[in-house]
Motif scaffolding. Structure first.
Motif, PDB file in Angstrom:
ATOM      1  N   ARG A 171      43.271  53.583  40.699  1.00 28.72           N
ATOM      2  CA  ARG A 171      44.391  54.491  40.838  1.00 28.72           C
ATOM      3  C   ARG A 171      43.891  55.795  41.484  1.00 28.72           C
ATOM      4  O   ARG A 171      42.893  56.372  41.070  1.00 28.72           O
ATOM      5  N   THR A 172      44.630  56.240  42.532  1.00 34.59           N
ATOM      6  CA  THR A 172      44.303  57.514  43.208  1.00 34.59           C
ATOM      7  C   THR A 172      45.565  58.328  43.311  1.00 34.59           C
ATOM      8  O   THR A 172      46.663  57.859  42.954  1.00 34.59           O
ATOM      9  N   ALA A 173      45.462  59.527  43.827  1.00 33.63           N
ATOM     10  CA  ALA A 173      46.628  60.390  43.988  1.00 33.63           C
ATOM     11  C   ALA A 173      47.629  59.780  44.954  1.00 33.63           C
ATOM     12  O   ALA A 173      48.818  60.090  44.893  1.00 33.63           O
ATOM     13  N   GLU A 174      47.170  58.951  45.835  1.00 32.81           N
ATOM     14  CA  GLU A 174      48.042  58.330  46.817  1.00 32.81           C
ATOM     15  C   GLU A 174      48.590  56.986  46.321  1.00 32.81           C
ATOM     16  O   GLU A 174      49.293  56.290  47.049  1.00 32.81           O
ATOM     17  N   GLY A 175      48.200  56.604  45.153  1.00 29.85           N
ATOM     18  CA  GLY A 175      48.672  55.338  44.584  1.00 29.85           C
ATOM     19  C   GLY A 175      47.533  54.374  44.328  1.00 29.85           C
ATOM     20  O   GLY A 175      46.366  54.723  44.435  1.00 29.85           O
ATOM     21  N   GLU A 176      47.874  53.118  43.986  1.00 30.85           N
ATOM     22  CA  GLU A 176      46.845  52.118  43.696  1.00 30.85           C
ATOM     23  C   GLU A 176      46.279  51.544  44.984  1.00 30.85           C
ATOM     24  O   GLU A 176      46.957  51.463  46.009  1.00 30.85           O
ATOM     25  N   ARG A 177      45.004  51.135  44.882  1.00 25.28           N
ATOM     26  CA  ARG A 177      44.325  50.490  46.012  1.00 25.28           C
ATOM     27  C   ARG A 177      43.454  49.371  45.480  1.00 25.28           C
ATOM     28  O   ARG A 177      42.765  49.535  44.466  1.00 25.28           O
ATOM     29  N   VAL A 178      43.472  48.233  46.164  1.00 22.18           N
ATOM     30  CA  VAL A 178      42.667  47.084  45.751  1.00 22.18           C
ATOM     31  C   VAL A 178      41.224  47.386  46.058  1.00 22.18           C
ATOM     32  O   VAL A 178      40.886  47.812  47.180  1.00 22.18           O
ATOM     33  N   VAL A 179      40.375  47.164  45.067  1.00 20.23           N
ATOM     34  CA  VAL A 179      38.948  47.398  45.274  1.00 20.23           C
ATOM     35  C   VAL A 179      38.126  46.129  45.149  1.00 20.23           C
ATOM     36  O   VAL A 179      36.916  46.131  45.386  1.00 20.23           O
ATOM     37  N   GLY A 180      38.780  45.015  44.726  1.00 20.77           N
ATOM     38  CA  GLY A 180      38.033  43.764  44.613  1.00 20.77           C
ATOM     39  C   GLY A 180      38.764  42.751  43.753  1.00 20.77           C
ATOM     40  O   GLY A 180      39.897  42.979  43.332  1.00 20.77           O
ATOM     41  N   SER A 181      38.083  41.668  43.489  1.00 20.45           N
ATOM     42  CA  SER A 181      38.652  40.644  42.598  1.00 20.45           C
ATOM     43  C   SER A 181      37.560  40.164  41.674  1.00 20.45           C
ATOM     44  O   SER A 181      36.361  40.298  41.978  1.00 20.45           O
ATOM     45  N   TRP A 182      37.992  39.605  40.559  1.00 15.80           N
ATOM     46  CA  TRP A 182      37.019  39.184  39.525  1.00 15.80           C
ATOM     47  C   TRP A 182      37.483  37.851  38.932  1.00 15.80           C
ATOM     48  O   TRP A 182      38.580  37.759  38.406  1.00 15.80           O
ATOM     49  N   GLN A 183      36.638  36.792  39.067  1.00 17.62           N
ATOM     50  CA  GLN A 183      36.994  35.477  38.569  1.00 17.62           C
ATOM     51  C   GLN A 183      35.965  34.956  37.590  1.00 17.62           C
ATOM     52  O   GLN A 183      36.177  33.901  36.972  1.00 17.62           O
ATOM     53  N   ALA A 184      34.893  35.645  37.437  1.00 14.50           N
ATOM     54  CA  ALA A 184      33.775  35.105  36.668  1.00 14.50           C
ATOM     55  C   ALA A 184      33.816  35.454  35.208  1.00 14.50           C
ATOM     56  O   ALA A 184      33.007  34.968  34.419  1.00 14.50           O
ATOM     57  N   GLY A 185      34.723  36.278  34.755  1.00 17.09           N
ATOM     58  CA  GLY A 185      34.727  36.687  33.358  1.00 17.09           C
ATOM     59  C   GLY A 185      36.024  37.345  32.996  1.00 17.09           C
ATOM     60  O   GLY A 185      37.041  37.222  33.689  1.00 17.09           O
ATOM     61  N   SER A 186      35.972  38.127  31.928  1.00 16.78           N
ATOM     62  CA  SER A 186      37.168  38.774  31.419  1.00 16.78           C
ATOM     63  C   SER A 186      37.521  39.999  32.243  1.00 16.78           C
ATOM     64  O   SER A 186      36.655  40.571  32.941  1.00 16.78           O
ATOM     65  N   PRO A 187      38.777  40.414  32.164  1.00 15.14           N
ATOM     66  CA  PRO A 187      39.179  41.627  32.867  1.00 15.14           C
ATOM     67  C   PRO A 187      38.358  42.848  32.437  1.00 15.14           C
ATOM     68  O   PRO A 187      38.070  43.729  33.246  1.00 15.14           O
ATOM     69  N   GLU A 188      37.985  42.945  31.180  1.00 13.02           N
ATOM     70  CA  GLU A 188      37.188  44.077  30.712  1.00 13.02           C
ATOM     71  C   GLU A 188      35.831  44.127  31.431  1.00 13.02           C
ATOM     72  O   GLU A 188      35.329  45.201  31.789  1.00 13.02           O
TER      73      GLU A 188
END
Length: 409
Positions: A18-35
Motif C-alpha cells: 500500500r502506498t499513497a497512490e494506492g496498492e501495487r503488486v510486488v510479487g506472488s507467493w505459492q510456497a507457503g502461508s500468506p503470513e
C-alpha cells in the motif's frame, strides 16, 4: 487472505503493497502461508531501509564524494520506486528526498569551497608572480636568488588552477626568474671581466715592485712604492686566489726594499750619531770664541771650525736644528762684530761724523752769541726761545761727538 498496515496477500497468492497512490503488486507467493509471504517481502523492505540508513550515515558522517553519493542515491530511488517489498515505501522515498537535498547542499558547499580555494590559490600565485617580477630587477644577487628559490618551493606547494590561468601565471613567474638570472649572469660576467682586468694591472704593479726591491735609491724608490700602492688600491680586486697570491708578492717585494732601507738607515744613524758627538765638541770650541774681543782671531777660529764642521758630514735629522742653531749664534756674533769694526773704521762715515759735529758746533756757538745779546737787551721771550733751541742743539752735538770718538777709538 492475509494483510498488515503496508500490504496484503490475496487468495491467489498475489502480494500487494500500500502506498499513497494506492496498492501495487510486488510479487506472488505459492510456497507457503500468506503470513510467510508478507514476512518475506517485509525483509526486502528492511534491506532497503538498511541501505538507505547506510547511505545517510556516509553522507552525513564521512567525506563521501558528492558524485558517488548521487549515484548511490539514484540507485536507491529506483529500487524504492520499483521495490518488491512491503513496508512504508513513501517514508523511504521521503528519506531519499531529504538526502537529495543534503547531497545538493553538500555539492553547493563543496563547489563554494573549491571556488574559494581557487580564489585563494589565484591570489597566492599572483602575489608570488608580483614579488618575482619585483625581484627580477634586484641587484641583491644572493638575497634575491634565495628568495626566488623559496618562491618556487611555495608555488609547488599550491594547488593548480584551471589550465589557462595556471599556465599564464607560471609563464610570468618563469619569465621573471629568467630575467633575474640573465641580469645576474651579465653582472657576474662583467665582474669577471673587471677582475681579470684588475689581475692584469696588478701583475704589472707586482712586476715593477719586484724590480724595485733591490734599489738603493731610498727616497725615490719609497715614493714610487707609495705611487704603486695608490695604483693597487684603484685597480679593483682580482679573483680571490689571484688577489691573495699577487698581494703576497707585492708586499714581499716592498718588505725586501724597506727592510734593506731600514738596515741602511740604522747603519747611517749609527754613523751620524758619531758625527753628532764630533760636532757637539766643535760647538764647545766655537762658543769659546764669544764674546768677540779680537775680531781677527775670532774669524780665524770660526773659519777653522766651519771647515771641520763640513768635513764631519751629516748628523741625525732630529739633532740638526739644535746643532745648526748653536753654530749660527756664534757666526752671527762674529758678523756683528765685523760690521761694528767696519762702521768704526769707515773713512767716509768718519768724515760725515766730523762734518756733522762741526756744523753742530757752529750752530751752538751762534746760538750762544745770540742768547748773550738777548739777555743784554732784556728780551725775556727771546731768551727763553734761544735757551730751548740751544739745549736741543747741545744734546745733538754731544751725540755727534760720541760717535766721532768711536771712529777714533
Amino acid at each position: 487472505m492475509s494483510s498488515d498496515p503496508w500490504g496484503r496477500v490475496d487468495e491467489q497468492g498475489t502480494v500487494y503493497v500500500r502506498t499513497a497512490e494506492g496498492e501495487r503488486v510486488v510479487g506472488s507467493w505459492q510456497a507457503g502461508s500468506p503470513e510467510e509471504a508478507l514476512a518475506y517481502f517485509e525483509r526486502k523492505y528492511q534491506g532497503l531501509e538498511a541501505e538507505i540508513g547506510l547511505l545517510e550515515h556516509r553522507v552525513r558522517k564521512t567525506d563521501l564524494a558528492a558524485k558517488e553519493a548521487q549515484v548511490a542515491l539514484d540507485h536507491l530511488k529506483a529500487q524504492v520506486t520499483e521495490a518488491h517489498a512491503v513496508g512504508d515505501l513513501d517514508a523511504l522515498a521521503k528519506r531519499l528526498e531529504t538526502l537529495t537535498g543534503e547531497i545538493e547542499t553538500r555539492q553547493s558547499e563543496r563547489r563554494a569551497a573549491r571556488a574559494k580555494a581557487q580564489d585563494e590559490t589565484r591570489a597566492a600565485k599572483e602575489a608570488l608572480v608580483t614579488e618575482a617580477e619585483q625581484l627580477a630587477e634586484s641587484t641583491q644577487w644572493r638575497e634575491a636568488g634565495d628568495r626566488l628559490r623559496a618562491l618556487v618551493d611555495t608555488w609547488k606547494g599550491l594547488p593548480r588552477l584551471d589550465r589557462k590561468s595556471d599556465d599564464e601565471l607560471w609563464h610570468r613567474f618563469s619569465h621573471a626568474r629568467s630575467v633575474f638570472s640573465k641580469h645576474r649572469k651579465s653582472h657576474f660576467a662583467a665582474l669577471d671581466n673587471e677582475r681579470e682586468h684588475a689581475r692584469a694591472e696588478k701583475e704589472k704593479l707586482v712586476a715593477e715592485a719586484e724590480a724595485l726591491s733591490g734599489s738603493t735609491e731610498w727616497g725615490d724608490t719609497a715614493a714610487r712604492y707609495r705611487d704603486l700602492m695608490a695604483q693597487w688600491k684603484s685597480a679593483g680586486r682580482a679573483q680571490r686566489d689571484a688577489e691573495e697570491e699577487l698581494w703576497a708578492r707585492f708586499r714581499g717585494a716592498q718588505d725586501v726594499f724597506f727592510q734593506a732601507r731600514s738596515a741602511a738607515f740604522s747603519e747611517r744613524d749609527a754613523e751620524q750619531g758619531e758625527n753628532q758627538k764630533l760636532k757637539e765638541a766643535l760647538l764647545v770650541e766655537a762658543e769659546a770664541i764669544l764674546p768677540v774681543t779680537d775680531l781677527k782671531a775670532a774669524k780665524a777660529a770660526l773659519r777653522s771650525v766651519n771647515e771641520r764642521w763640513e768635513a764631519i758630514g751629516h748628523v741625525p735629522r732630529a739633532a740638526r736644528p739644535q746643532l745648526d742653531g748653536r753654530l749660527n749664534t756664534v757666526e752671527r756674533a762674529v758678523r756683528e762684530a765685523e760690521e761694528a769694526e767696519w762702521q768704526r773704521t769707515n773713512p767716509e762715515a768718519k768724515a760725515r761724523a766730523a762734518g756733522m759735529t762741526g756744523l753742530l758746533q757752529q750752530a751752538v756757538d751762534r746760538l750762544r752769541g745770540d742768547l748773550e745779546k738777548a739777555r743784554a737787551a732784556g728780551n725775556a721771550n727771546r731768551v727763553a726761545k734761544l735757551e730751548a733751541e740751544l739745549a736741543g742743539r747741545e744734546e745733538l752735538l754731544e751725540q755727534a761727538q760720541r760717535s766721532l770718538q768711536e771712529f777714533s777709538g
